[in-house]
Motif scaffolding. Structure first.
Motif, PDB file in Angstrom:
ATOM      1  N   LYS A   1      53.160  22.436   7.239  1.00 48.93           N
ATOM      2  CA  LYS A   1      53.134  21.091   6.671  1.00 48.93           C
ATOM      3  C   LYS A   1      54.425  20.750   5.935  1.00 48.93           C
ATOM      4  O   LYS A   1      54.944  19.633   6.056  1.00 48.93           O
ATOM      5  CB  LYS A   1      51.937  20.933   5.729  1.00 48.93           C
ATOM      6  N   ASP A   2      54.938  21.698   5.157  1.00 45.14           N
ATOM      7  CA  ASP A   2      56.176  21.434   4.409  1.00 45.14           C
ATOM      8  C   ASP A   2      57.339  21.178   5.362  1.00 45.14           C
ATOM      9  O   ASP A   2      58.176  20.301   5.120  1.00 45.14           O
ATOM     10  CB  ASP A   2      56.503  22.617   3.490  1.00 45.14           C
ATOM     11  N   ASN A   3      57.392  21.952   6.422  1.00 39.86           N
ATOM     12  CA  ASN A   3      58.438  21.784   7.428  1.00 39.86           C
ATOM     13  C   ASN A   3      58.360  20.402   8.085  1.00 39.86           C
ATOM     14  O   ASN A   3      59.374  19.728   8.303  1.00 39.86           O
ATOM     15  CB  ASN A   3      58.305  22.884   8.474  1.00 39.86           C
ATOM     16  N   ILE A   4      57.130  19.956   8.382  1.00 39.19           N
ATOM     17  CA  ILE A   4      56.936  18.650   9.008  1.00 39.19           C
ATOM     18  C   ILE A   4      57.305  17.532   8.038  1.00 39.19           C
ATOM     19  O   ILE A   4      57.899  16.520   8.436  1.00 39.19           O
ATOM     20  CB  ILE A   4      55.485  18.489   9.494  1.00 39.19           C
ATOM     21  N   LYS A   5      56.976  17.700   6.761  1.00 37.80           N
ATOM     22  CA  LYS A   5      57.352  16.703   5.750  1.00 37.80           C
ATOM     23  C   LYS A   5      58.869  16.546   5.681  1.00 37.80           C
ATOM     24  O   LYS A   5      59.398  15.439   5.624  1.00 37.80           O
ATOM     25  CB  LYS A   5      56.811  17.109   4.381  1.00 37.80           C
TER      26      LYS A   5
ATOM     27  N   PHE B   1      53.020  18.884  17.640  1.00 39.27           N
ATOM     28  CA  PHE B   1      54.050  18.238  16.830  1.00 39.27           C
ATOM     29  C   PHE B   1      53.678  16.789  16.535  1.00 39.27           C
ATOM     30  O   PHE B   1      53.775  16.317  15.394  1.00 39.27           O
ATOM     31  CB  PHE B   1      55.380  18.324  17.582  1.00 39.27           C
ATOM     32  N   ALA B   2      53.208  16.065  17.551  1.00 40.34           N
ATOM     33  CA  ALA B   2      52.796  14.670  17.376  1.00 40.34           C
ATOM     34  C   ALA B   2      51.642  14.574  16.389  1.00 40.34           C
ATOM     35  O   ALA B   2      51.622  13.702  15.507  1.00 40.34           O
ATOM     36  CB  ALA B   2      52.401  14.067  18.725  1.00 40.34           C
ATOM     37  N   ASN B   3      50.664  15.467  16.515  1.00 40.35           N
ATOM     38  CA  ASN B   3      49.525  15.464  15.592  1.00 40.35           C
ATOM     39  C   ASN B   3      49.963  15.718  14.159  1.00 40.35           C
ATOM     40  O   ASN B   3      49.497  15.069  13.215  1.00 40.35           O
ATOM     41  CB  ASN B   3      48.507  16.535  16.007  1.00 40.35           C
ATOM     42  N   SER B   4      50.876  16.679  13.976  1.00 40.27           N
ATOM     43  CA  SER B   4      51.339  17.013  12.630  1.00 40.27           C
ATOM     44  C   SER B   4      52.098  15.843  12.007  1.00 40.27           C
ATOM     45  O   SER B   4      51.899  15.519  10.833  1.00 40.27           O
ATOM     46  CB  SER B   4      52.233  18.255  12.676  1.00 40.27           C
ATOM     47  N   LEU B   5      52.965  15.204  12.782  1.00 35.59           N
ATOM     48  CA  LEU B   5      53.686  14.033  12.276  1.00 35.59           C
ATOM     49  C   LEU B   5      52.710  12.914  11.928  1.00 35.59           C
ATOM     50  O   LEU B   5      52.866  12.225  10.907  1.00 35.59           O
ATOM     51  CB  LEU B   5      54.690  13.538  13.323  1.00 35.59           C
ATOM     52  N   HIS B   6      51.694  12.739  12.766  1.00 35.70           N
ATOM     53  CA  HIS B   6      50.697  11.693  12.562  1.00 35.70           C
ATOM     54  C   HIS B   6      49.908  11.934  11.272  1.00 35.70           C
ATOM     55  O   HIS B   6      49.710  11.015  10.461  1.00 35.70           O
ATOM     56  CB  HIS B   6      49.756  11.662  13.773  1.00 35.70           C
ATOM     57  N   GLN B   7      49.495  13.176  11.055  1.00 32.93           N
ATOM     58  CA  GLN B   7      48.703  13.496   9.871  1.00 32.93           C
ATOM     59  C   GLN B   7      49.526  13.425   8.592  1.00 32.93           C
ATOM     60  O   GLN B   7      49.081  12.872   7.580  1.00 32.93           O
ATOM     61  CB  GLN B   7      48.079  14.879  10.039  1.00 32.93           C
ATOM     62  N   ILE B   8      50.726  14.001   8.626  1.00 35.49           N
ATOM     63  CA  ILE B   8      51.579  13.997   7.431  1.00 35.49           C
ATOM     64  C   ILE B   8      52.083  12.586   7.128  1.00 35.49           C
ATOM     65  O   ILE B   8      52.240  12.198   5.969  1.00 35.49           O
ATOM     66  CB  ILE B   8      52.781  14.954   7.628  1.00 35.49           C
ATOM     67  N   GLY B   9      52.313  11.794   8.164  1.00 29.76           N
ATOM     68  CA  GLY B   9      52.905  10.472   7.977  1.00 29.76           C
ATOM     69  C   GLY B   9      51.950   9.362   7.629  1.00 29.76           C
ATOM     70  O   GLY B   9      52.375   8.228   7.394  1.00 29.76           O
ATOM     71  N   ARG B  10      50.663   9.640   7.564  1.00 29.71           N
ATOM     72  CA  ARG B  10      49.713   8.575   7.220  1.00 29.71           C
ATOM     73  C   ARG B  10      49.977   8.084   5.801  1.00 29.71           C
ATOM     74  O   ARG B  10      50.247   8.875   4.901  1.00 29.71           O
ATOM     75  CB  ARG B  10      48.276   9.091   7.323  1.00 29.71           C
ATOM     76  N   ILE B  11      49.823   6.802   5.601  1.00 29.64           N
ATOM     77  CA  ILE B  11      50.121   6.226   4.294  1.00 29.64           C
ATOM     78  C   ILE B  11      48.859   5.820   3.542  1.00 29.64           C
ATOM     79  O   ILE B  11      48.594   6.305   2.453  1.00 29.64           O
ATOM     80  CB  ILE B  11      51.048   4.992   4.433  1.00 29.64           C
TER      81      ILE B  11
END
Length: 358
Positions: A112-116, A156-166
């Motif tokens: 998660k930290d890496n994706i952030k 990768f797409a899922n991780s970006l999607h989850q971390i990027g939710r506002i």
């Protein structure tokens, strides 16, 4: 470090035959052909292209279709699965791509930290592009993920999607990409929102292989890392190739203090080959065989003799006791490759840098 030539050639030729014969319904099937056309049509229309590669094979996992487009600030090379590759070699490959004027970024799509960190980098890159193209008022940015099968695009797409939710409302409307250990599961181009104000969307695309692979070494690496479905590859041949790589490496030296006798004789090992006790037993068994080896690694006959001894020892480590020698070896091979692919038997970068850049 690519193992011995004989193992590479034997495995690579078997894979190439599948590609050349077109006998496989999986290899560059009609889904891949249709997706390939759709991707080529959309690339000029998106704001950014993220080419996802496997950090273990930074060159061999290249998405060949991008060669049709000149390298530009729109393209970013994402080296996924960095946790499975050699850390020092990944750094060297990053520098190599920078020298070629590419924009590289190494990630672990499950961290998660890496994706952030990557998402922050991505948003900064988008701001730079907007300023340079005088499109700062644009409300939506579209990014396309491309790559060969099983490099981790959907994860990768899922991780970006989850971390990027506002907003909290978006949390309740999650749409996940299909993630599978089997390559070729994504069939359509799917959109995922990863940021708001301004809106950023990721397009997850199917993994595409070239119609043919004419290089035995590349074929072998794609097979070992899981870019090809295992049904087109002989698992014992694959395990022989991996062991030749392990035997040439220094990874086994880290297992010096592991004793294969820690396991009680009456302990039952179940089918979960990733159990810690099994992993330790396998590591210890492999270390003892390599450490006691008296032959020459570069001699093909000696290497084969060592690998055969390793298979015999691994049957005990995995608690495989079938009467059929071939069946037992097939089970050992499958379990061994699974341990390699999950990073339990060391971290390897199979591609070597061009000599001029090492």
């Amino acid at each position: 470090m690519v193992g011995t030539t004989s193992f590479v050639k034997k495995l690579g030729i078997s894979v190439m035959k599948v590609s050349e014969s077109k006998s496989s319904s999986w290899w560059y099937n009609h889904h891949m052909r249709a997706a390939s056309r759709a991707i080529l049509e959309r690339i000029p229309l998106v704001d950014l292209v993220l080419e996802v590669r496997d950090a273990r094979i930074p060159m061999s996992s290249e998405y060949a279709q991008l060669r049709k487009f000149p390298s530009s600030s729109k393209n970013i090379i994402v080296l996924n699965k960095m946790d499975l590759a050699s850390h020092s070699k990944t750094k060297e490959w990053m520098e190599y791509f920078k020298e070629l004027n590419y924009i590289p970024y190494a990630i672990n799509s499950h961290n998660k930290d890496n994706i952030k960190e990557f998402l922050n980098f991505l948003q900064a890159r988008i701001r730079d592009i907007r300023r340079s193209t005088d499109s700062s008022n644009t409300q939506t940015t579209t990014i396309m993920l491309v790559g060969i099968p099983n490099v981790g695009k959907s994860a990768f797409a899922n991780s970006l999607h989850q971390i990027g939710r506002i907003s909290a409302t978006e949390k309740g409307k999650l749409k996940h990409a299909t993630v599978s250990p089997h390559p070729g599961e994504t069939k359509n181009i799917t959109s995922f929102k990863i940021a708001s104000n301004p809106n950023i969307y990721i397009l997850d695309t199917p993994g595409i292989l070239p119609p043919e692979i004419l290089d035995a070494e590349i074929s072998s690496k794609l097979a070992l890392t899981g870019a090809l479905i295992d049904s087109v590859v002989d698992q014992s041949m694959l395990a022989h190739y991996f062991l030749s790589i392990l035997n040439f490496s220094d990874e086994y030296k880290k297992w010096k203090n592991i004793s294969t006798m820690d396991k009680k004789e009456n302990q039952i090992i179940n089918d979960d080959h990733t159990q810690d006790c099994v992993v330790q037993s396998v590591r210890g068994a492999l270390f003892q065989e390599i450490a006691s080896f008296k032959g020459k690694m570069k001699d093909e006959k000696d290497m084969i003799q060592l690998i055969e001894a390793q298979f015999t020892t691994l049957r005990k480590a995995f608690n495989v006791s079938l009467d059929s020698f071939e069946d037992a070896n097939s089970i050992v091979a499958t379990k061994l490759i699974n341990l390699y692919r999950t990073g339990r038997l060391g971290h390897y970068t199979l591609d070597t840098l061009p000599r001029t850049c090492e």
